[in-house]
Design a protein around this motif. Structure first.
Motif, PDB file in Angstrom:
ATOM      1  N   ARG A   1       4.701  -6.431  -2.653  1.00  0.00           N
ATOM      2  CA  ARG A   1       6.061  -6.384  -2.138  1.00  0.00           C
ATOM      3  C   ARG A   1       6.371  -7.695  -1.437  1.00  0.00           C
ATOM      4  O   ARG A   1       5.487  -8.470  -1.100  1.00  0.00           O
ATOM      5  N   SER A   2       7.663  -7.946  -1.182  1.00  0.00           N
ATOM      6  CA  SER A   2       8.067  -9.184  -0.530  1.00  0.00           C
ATOM      7  C   SER A   2       7.579  -9.215   0.914  1.00  0.00           C
ATOM      8  O   SER A   2       7.369  -8.181   1.549  1.00  0.00           O
ATOM      9  N   THR A   3       7.384 -10.418   1.439  1.00  0.00           N
ATOM     10  CA  THR A   3       6.886 -10.586   2.800  1.00  0.00           C
ATOM     11  C   THR A   3       7.998 -10.335   3.812  1.00  0.00           C
ATOM     12  O   THR A   3       9.115 -10.803   3.665  1.00  0.00           O
ATOM     13  N   SER A   4       7.670  -9.615   4.857  1.00  0.00           N
ATOM     14  CA  SER A   4       8.615  -9.336   5.940  1.00  0.00           C
ATOM     15  C   SER A   4       8.319 -10.271   7.099  1.00  0.00           C
ATOM     16  O   SER A   4       7.177 -10.676   7.314  1.00  0.00           O
ATOM     17  N   THR A   5       9.327 -10.637   7.854  1.00  0.00           N
ATOM     18  CA  THR A   5       9.147 -11.563   8.977  1.00  0.00           C
ATOM     19  C   THR A   5       8.817 -10.782  10.240  1.00  0.00           C
ATOM     20  O   THR A   5       9.685 -10.298  10.946  1.00  0.00           O
ATOM     21  N   ASN A   6       7.538 -10.635  10.525  1.00  0.00           N
ATOM     22  CA  ASN A   6       7.094 -10.050  11.784  1.00  0.00           C
ATOM     23  C   ASN A   6       5.712 -10.604  12.093  1.00  0.00           C
ATOM     24  O   ASN A   6       5.223 -11.486  11.396  1.00  0.00           O
ATOM     25  N   SER A   7       5.092 -10.089  13.144  1.00  0.00           N
ATOM     26  CA  SER A   7       3.832 -10.642  13.616  1.00  0.00           C
ATOM     27  C   SER A   7       2.617 -10.139  12.846  1.00  0.00           C
ATOM     28  O   SER A   7       1.501 -10.552  13.121  1.00  0.00           O
ATOM     29  N   TYR A   8       2.815  -9.240  11.880  1.00  0.00           N
ATOM     30  CA  TYR A   8       1.679  -8.701  11.151  1.00  0.00           C
ATOM     31  C   TYR A   8       1.235  -9.653  10.048  1.00  0.00           C
ATOM     32  O   TYR A   8       2.035 -10.406   9.487  1.00  0.00           O
TER      33      TYR A   8
ATOM     34  N   TYR B   1       0.790  -1.227   0.000  1.00  0.00           N
ATOM     35  CA  TYR B   1       0.000   0.000   0.000  1.00  0.00           C
ATOM     36  C   TYR B   1       0.828   1.285   0.000  1.00  0.00           C
ATOM     37  O   TYR B   1       0.266   2.373  -0.040  1.00  0.00           O
ATOM     38  N   ARG B   2       2.150   1.178   0.050  1.00  0.00           N
ATOM     39  CA  ARG B   2       2.977   2.384   0.107  1.00  0.00           C
ATOM     40  C   ARG B   2       2.760   3.261  -1.131  1.00  0.00           C
ATOM     41  O   ARG B   2       2.725   2.777  -2.258  1.00  0.00           O
ATOM     42  N   GLY B   3       2.610   4.539  -0.886  1.00  0.00           N
ATOM     43  CA  GLY B   3       2.404   5.477  -1.975  1.00  0.00           C
ATOM     44  C   GLY B   3       0.981   5.524  -2.500  1.00  0.00           C
ATOM     45  O   GLY B   3       0.704   6.228  -3.473  1.00  0.00           O
ATOM     46  N   LEU B   4       0.083   4.795  -1.864  1.00  0.00           N
ATOM     47  CA  LEU B   4      -1.303   4.733  -2.298  1.00  0.00           C
ATOM     48  C   LEU B   4      -2.234   5.320  -1.246  1.00  0.00           C
ATOM     49  O   LEU B   4      -1.841   5.541  -0.115  1.00  0.00           O
TER      50      LEU B   4
ATOM     51  N   VAL C   1      -0.832   6.336   2.455  1.00  0.00           N
ATOM     52  CA  VAL C   1       0.221   5.532   3.088  1.00  0.00           C
ATOM     53  C   VAL C   1       1.579   6.006   2.566  1.00  0.00           C
ATOM     54  O   VAL C   1       1.932   5.743   1.413  1.00  0.00           O
ATOM     55  N   PRO C   2       2.357   6.718   3.382  1.00  0.00           N
ATOM     56  CA  PRO C   2       3.656   7.232   2.933  1.00  0.00           C
ATOM     57  C   PRO C   2       4.639   6.109   2.599  1.00  0.00           C
ATOM     58  O   PRO C   2       4.459   4.951   3.017  1.00  0.00           O
ATOM     59  N   GLN C   3       5.665   6.451   1.844  1.00  0.00           N
ATOM     60  CA  GLN C   3       6.663   5.453   1.452  1.00  0.00           C
ATOM     61  C   GLN C   3       7.396   4.881   2.665  1.00  0.00           C
ATOM     62  O   GLN C   3       7.875   3.747   2.635  1.00  0.00           O
ATOM     63  N   GLU C   4       7.495   5.651   3.750  1.00  0.00           N
ATOM     64  CA  GLU C   4       8.206   5.163   4.938  1.00  0.00           C
ATOM     65  C   GLU C   4       7.331   4.306   5.861  1.00  0.00           C
ATOM     66  O   GLU C   4       7.779   3.835   6.903  1.00  0.00           O
ATOM     67  N   ALA C   5       6.085   4.080   5.474  1.00  0.00           N
ATOM     68  CA  ALA C   5       5.172   3.280   6.307  1.00  0.00           C
ATOM     69  C   ALA C   5       5.621   1.829   6.369  1.00  0.00           C
ATOM     70  O   ALA C   5       6.117   1.265   5.384  1.00  0.00           O
ATOM     71  N   GLU C   6       5.450   1.217   7.540  1.00  0.00           N
ATOM     72  CA  GLU C   6       5.805  -0.186   7.739  1.00  0.00           C
ATOM     73  C   GLU C   6       4.602  -1.064   8.029  1.00  0.00           C
ATOM     74  O   GLU C   6       4.593  -2.244   7.687  1.00  0.00           O
ATOM     75  N   SER C   7       3.592  -0.516   8.673  1.00  0.00           N
ATOM     76  CA  SER C   7       2.438  -1.330   9.062  1.00  0.00           C
ATOM     77  C   SER C   7       1.162  -0.494   9.044  1.00  0.00           C
ATOM     78  O   SER C   7       1.204   0.728   9.178  1.00  0.00           O
TER      79      SER C   7
ATOM     80  N   PHE D   1     -16.199  -5.988   6.444  1.00  0.00           N
ATOM     81  CA  PHE D   1     -15.032  -5.127   6.310  1.00  0.00           C
ATOM     82  C   PHE D   1     -14.419  -5.292   4.913  1.00  0.00           C
ATOM     83  O   PHE D   1     -14.332  -6.398   4.386  1.00  0.00           O
ATOM     84  N   ARG D   2     -13.986  -4.178   4.343  1.00  0.00           N
ATOM     85  CA  ARG D   2     -13.317  -4.199   3.033  1.00  0.00           C
ATOM     86  C   ARG D   2     -12.130  -3.236   3.076  1.00  0.00           C
ATOM     87  O   ARG D   2     -12.207  -2.153   3.659  1.00  0.00           O
ATOM     88  N   ILE D   3     -11.035  -3.652   2.439  1.00  0.00           N
ATOM     89  CA  ILE D   3      -9.851  -2.807   2.317  1.00  0.00           C
ATOM     90  C   ILE D   3      -9.573  -2.614   0.833  1.00  0.00           C
ATOM     91  O   ILE D   3      -9.463  -3.602   0.095  1.00  0.00           O
ATOM     92  N   GLU D   4      -9.454  -1.363   0.392  1.00  0.00           N
ATOM     93  CA  GLU D   4      -9.239  -1.083  -1.021  1.00  0.00           C
ATOM     94  C   GLU D   4      -8.088  -0.104  -1.188  1.00  0.00           C
ATOM     95  O   GLU D   4      -7.895   0.798  -0.380  1.00  0.00           O
ATOM     96  N   ALA D   5      -7.313  -0.304  -2.272  1.00  0.00           N
ATOM     97  CA  ALA D   5      -6.251   0.623  -2.640  1.00  0.00           C
ATOM     98  C   ALA D   5      -6.444   1.027  -4.091  1.00  0.00           C
ATOM     99  O   ALA D   5      -7.196   0.389  -4.840  1.00  0.00           O
TER     100      ALA D   5
END
Length: 239
Positions: A215-222, A119-122, A181-187, A205-209
């Protein structure tokens, strides 16, 4: 030493002791007396506290949805509504005017946290249908965080003068929150919340961009992306 969890035993002992002195009181009356001795307005309020402490009346959480850490679980029940498939419920454990006062500083929240990669930049829009009953306020919300957890964008509808949170008793109403969602956003974090007393139902619930940007998957709890937005699945493992 007895605690409030032993209220029924205390009421039974009280009734027996009074009977030995030729004072006849019902078990219900003794429960009310015990509640008052413990500094609680009435038996219904005390019974709710006992159930909350024992977990006897907990709802099943929707799969991949979480209760926000600072939600006061002793004041709120959160999870799937057993009477309405595909619907989640947040409700205060105490009815308004029943001895426990819940104000806007008290709240219950169900939420999801996902990576911001897609979603970065969107601009991202979250849409959901809510219904309320005797609620101080009920709304959806979304927050965009940076790498160190700093809040980059936030909207919970509470302070809006127009198209804001639902109050009182309302029928099903579609609500929306839109954030860039700024480019520096992480979550990205989102969900729905109840402030103070009342009951709040959420569904669809619906999420739209504006466009896909995988992007590649990051290893965290999200979660990698939104999931179980229709509350079809029950308790289960995330990711």
């Amino acid at each position: 030493m007895h605690s409030f969890l032993d209220a029924k035993l205390m009421a039974k002992a009280l009734r027996k002791a009074l009977a030995e002195r030729d004072v006849a009181l019902s078990h219900s009356d003794c429960l009310e007396l015990v509640a008052q001795q413990l500094g609680i307005a009435d038996w219904n309020t005390l019974a709710a506290r006992i159930a909350a402490a024992k977990g006897d009346d907990e709802l099943t959480l929707p799969q991949d949805w979480l209760v926000m850490d600072n939600t006061e679980r002793n004041n709120y029940r959160l999870g799937l509504d057993p009477q309405q498939p595909g619907t989640a419920l947040i409700e205060s454990r105490y009815a308004r005017g029943k001895g426990v006062v819940l104000e806007d500083k008290h709240f219950g929240t169900l939420m999801q946290s996902i990576l911001a990669d897609d979603y970065r930049g969107l601009s991202v829009k979250i849409t959901a249908c809510l219904r309320t009953e005797d609620a101080n306020a009920g709304s959806i919300w979304m927050r965009v965080d940076g790498a160190k957890g700093q809040v980059l964008r936030f909207d919970n509808m509470i302070t809006r003068r127009k198209d804001g949170a639902l109050k009182g008793t309302t029928d099903w109403t579609e609500l929306q929150v839109v954030l860039d969602v700024p480019q520096e956003a992480e979550s990205i974090h989102y969900g729905f919340l109840l402030l103070g007393h009342g009951r709040l139902w959420g569904r669809d619930f619906r999420i739209e961009a504006t466009r896909d940007n995988v992007r590649s998957t990051s290893t965290n709890s999200y979660l990698k992306r939104p999931t179980n937005l229709g509350f079809a699945a029950g308790q289960g493992a995330s990711n």
